[in-house]
Enzyme design. Structure first.
Site, PDB file in Angstrom:
ATOM      1  N   HIS A 112      -9.978  -2.143   4.052  1.00 56.09           N
ATOM      2  CA  HIS A 112      -8.665  -2.766   3.884  1.00 56.09           C
ATOM      3  C   HIS A 112      -8.404  -3.799   4.993  1.00 56.09           C
ATOM      4  CE1 HIS A 112      -8.260   1.293   1.992  1.00 56.09           C
ATOM      5  NE2 HIS A 112      -7.766   0.552   1.012  1.00 56.09           N
ATOM      6  N   ARG A 114      -6.746  -4.284  -8.163  1.00 57.99           N
ATOM      7  CA  ARG A 114      -7.131  -3.746  -9.470  1.00 57.99           C
ATOM      8  C   ARG A 114      -6.200  -2.585  -9.802  1.00 57.99           C
ATOM      9  NH1 ARG A 114     -10.266  -0.004 -12.028  1.00 57.99           N
ATOM     10  NH2 ARG A 114     -11.669  -0.742 -13.670  1.00 57.99           N
ATOM     11  N   THR A 169       0.826  -1.202   0.000  1.00 63.96           N
ATOM     12  CA  THR A 169       0.000   0.000   0.000  1.00 63.96           C
ATOM     13  C   THR A 169       0.862   1.253   0.000  1.00 63.96           C
ATOM     14  OG1 THR A 169      -1.731   1.225   1.194  1.00 63.96           O
ATOM     15  CG2 THR A 169      -0.191  -0.041   2.536  1.00 63.96           C
ATOM     16  N   ARG A 170       0.328   2.310  -0.640  1.00 66.26           N
ATOM     17  CA  ARG A 170       0.940   3.634  -0.584  1.00 66.26           C
ATOM     18  C   ARG A 170      -0.108   4.661  -0.158  1.00 66.26           C
ATOM     19  NH1 ARG A 170      -0.974   4.257  -6.071  1.00 66.26           N
ATOM     20  NH2 ARG A 170      -1.231   6.497  -5.918  1.00 66.26           N
ATOM     21  N   HIS A 229      -8.281   1.804   5.719  1.00 63.86           N
ATOM     22  CA  HIS A 229      -9.532   1.985   6.444  1.00 63.86           C
ATOM     23  C   HIS A 229     -10.149   0.616   6.737  1.00 63.86           C
ATOM     24  CE1 HIS A 229      -9.118   6.251   5.714  1.00 63.86           C
ATOM     25  NE2 HIS A 229      -8.895   5.989   4.445  1.00 63.86           N
TER      26      HIS A 229
END
Length: 576
Positions: free
Chosen positions: A208, A294, A200-201, A205
């Site tokens: 996730h 995605r 992740t970057r 929340h």
């Protein structure tokens, strides 16, 4: 014997550990060698070469490896590798440092001048950047990594193996910066044998959390939250804020399920190629599974609204090399909230007609900006608290007002009166940067050529940007006669807050007629050269936020107009 997957290529290339006995000797040698000062991106790559994150690499790619990766997604020896890891240099650096095959060059950290490694040069080559852009990144010249390749990366690459001298020093989140060997040891200590890595970057929340928990439970595994804290997409939330979010979220996982480690990677936003690269990196860190979402690592869309990559290109790319990678792909499931049952569910499992709720990234940013409530079904209160600390409401955000016009147009009087008016409202520091004051304090050596005027305005913009970042209101009143210079200043400041251009369009005749200091008369007599409006041009702003004229309006009326403009943008708290 370790139950974790073998590193890519079979052996973890931990150069720091391997070269430990030689460090003192290498350091002495490095002091005598020519030194190449590395950029931030080069430092990110160097760190992951040295600690084994890029195994099986032991240095920056030579021409054979580079061509193999660009053309065939393989190193020269046939090992799968998807991203060129290169050390770019200019002709000037080649000449100055005598960079040539066989040379040994010290690699130095630009931040503190520490010597980090010595490279033994194998070759110096000119890459085919057009081919690299097309084969690796897709070829669209709007792609940020392609713009970097063409506009920032230098014209030659240097290949060669590295010998480590020092680890890179970090001063933030030191306890979360695991090398691959350290992370593997941590997993062994915990007894973890199946690890689902989550790249992740962005902040995380509830959706996730639900997605990663489901992925782990389905595979009877644990979760590694492994965010990128090197270079990410321009405009991304800073890593300090993001890491605080991850730390706040971690206790929300079932006891002992998740761990957090930081990855000092310089992303290329390379979609399918990047996904393969990310999988290799996570396998080197000990992960057995890797969540790929995605448009994984895609930069979004171009100016025509077209995505640079297909939505599932990254998943297909990693799946294609699944056996060689030795890491299992976990498809990212888009999660949505079902208010009637107070639960999250994958979108493709929701029955038709069932009510769902979601908040887009754009809507979240709007709520943060305006101070609008963010519901607990979307994000945990402790996460929202962190985000609000880094994203204060509009009435607490910094901004810059640039007042431009002829000498004696009234711009300085407007700036002073605006400062007094804003100071009357509590809650925000206000700074005044008058044209003459700045000239005296910041730019005493500059003249009034077009180049010097540009430099002067950019110095003002730099100071204004830093103050804006800190939440101050900045009022600057230089003449700023050139449109290009004003645009550059605007782009500098708008990285950190709003920018408003006020054109004081008081006619030159009025400025000259009411000039009590006599500077226009001196300019007319030739005693002052390069005077705006007399023998130097003033380019009328193309798109000012407000145009005013002191020959027709009072200072009070003009300041009121500016205040109304700021209030309309939510920057002034009417309650004060």
């Amino acid at each position: 014997m370790s139950s974790l997957p073998q590193p890519h290529g079979g052996v973890l290339k931990d150069l720091i550990a391997r070269d430990a006995p030689r460090r003192a000797q290498l350091f002495e040698e490095s002091e005598k060698l020519p030194a190449l000062i590395l950029t931030e991106r080069q430092l990110c790559d160097l760190e992951l070469i040295l600690n084994g994150g890029f195994s099986p690499l032991e240095g920056f790619m030579n021409e054979k490896d580079y061509n193999g990766v660009v053309e065939n997604v393989r190193l020269a020896d046939g090992t799968l590798f998807s991203m060129p890891i290169t050390l770019d240099v200019s002709q000037e650096q080649i000449d100055e440092l005598s960079i040539k095959p066989g040379a040994r060059i010290t690699l130095r950290d630009f931040r503190d001048d520490r010597h980090l490694a010595i490279i033994t040069v194998e070759d110096v080559y000119r890459p085919d950047k057009v081919k690299e852009a097309k084969e690796v990144l897709g070829g669209d010249e709007e792609h940020p990594a392609i713009r970097y390749l063409y506009n920032t990366a230098k014209e030659f690459y240097v290949g060669g193996k590295l010998e480590a001298i020092n680890k890179l020093d970090h001063y933030d989140y030191v306890g979360l910066r695991y090398t691959p060997a350290e992370l593997r040891a941590h997993f062994e200590k915990l007894g973890w044998t199946k690890i689902v890595a989550f790249q992740t970057r962005n902040p995380m929340h509830r959706a996730h959390r639900e997605l990663t928990v489901r992925a782990a439970r389905d595979r009877q595994a644990n979760v590694l939250i492994h965010p990128v804290v090197g270079l990410t997409k321009p405009g991304d939330i800073d890593h300090f804020t993001r890491v605080r979010v991850y730390q706040a979220l971690l206790p929300r996982y079932p006891n002992g399920m998740a761990a957090l480690g930081l990855l000092p990677l310089a992303m290329r936003m390379g979609g399918p190629r990047e996904a393969i690269w990310h999988a290799i990196i996570r396998k080197n860190h000990g992960a057995t599974h890797f969540i790929i979402g995605r448009d994984h690592a895609g930069p979004g869309s171009n100016s025509k609204g077209q995505d640079f990559y297909g939505p599932y290109d990254a998943q297909h790319a990693v799946e294609k090399y699944k056996d060689e990678l030795g890491i299992e792909v976990v498809p990212f499931q888009m999660m949505t909230y079902l208010p009637d049952t107070d639960e999250y569910m994958p979108v493709d499992q929701v029955k038709p007609g069932v009510k769902t709720l979601n908040i887009s990234g754009t809507e979240l940013r709007r709520r943060l900006r305006n101070g609008t409530p963010i519901p607990e079904w979307f994000s945990y209160p402790e996460v929202v608290r962190v985000l609000r600390e880094s994203h204060p409401p509009r009435s607490k955000q910094g901004f810059t007002v640039l007042v431009t016009g002829y000498t004696n147009s009234g711009k300085d009087a407007i700036a002073r009166a605006l400062q007094v008016t804003l100071n009357q409202q509590a809650g925000r520091s206000t700074t005044l940067l008058l044209g003459e004051t700045v000239r005296h304090e910041l730019s005493p050596e500059l003249g009034f050529s077009k180049e010097d005027r540009h430099k002067n305005l950019q110095r003002i913009a730099f100071v204004a940007a830093e103050l804006t970042r800190a939440g101050a209101a900045v009022i600057a009143s230089p003449i700023a006669p050139f449109e290009h210079s004003r645009k550059v200043a605007k782009s500098t400041i708008e990285q950190f807050g709003d920018f408003y251009l006020i054109h004081v369009a008081t006619p030159l005749e009025h400025c000259e007629k009411t000039d009590k200091r006599g500077v226009y008369a001196k300019a007319r007599r030739g005693e002052i050269k390069g005077f705006t409006g007399v023998d130097d041009p003033y380019e009328v702003p193309a798109n000012p936020n407000l145009t005013v004229d002191v020959s027709k309006q009072s200072i009070r009326n003009i300041v009121h107009e500016i205040v109304l403009l700021l209030e309309s943008q939510g920057l002034l708290d009417n309650g004060n």
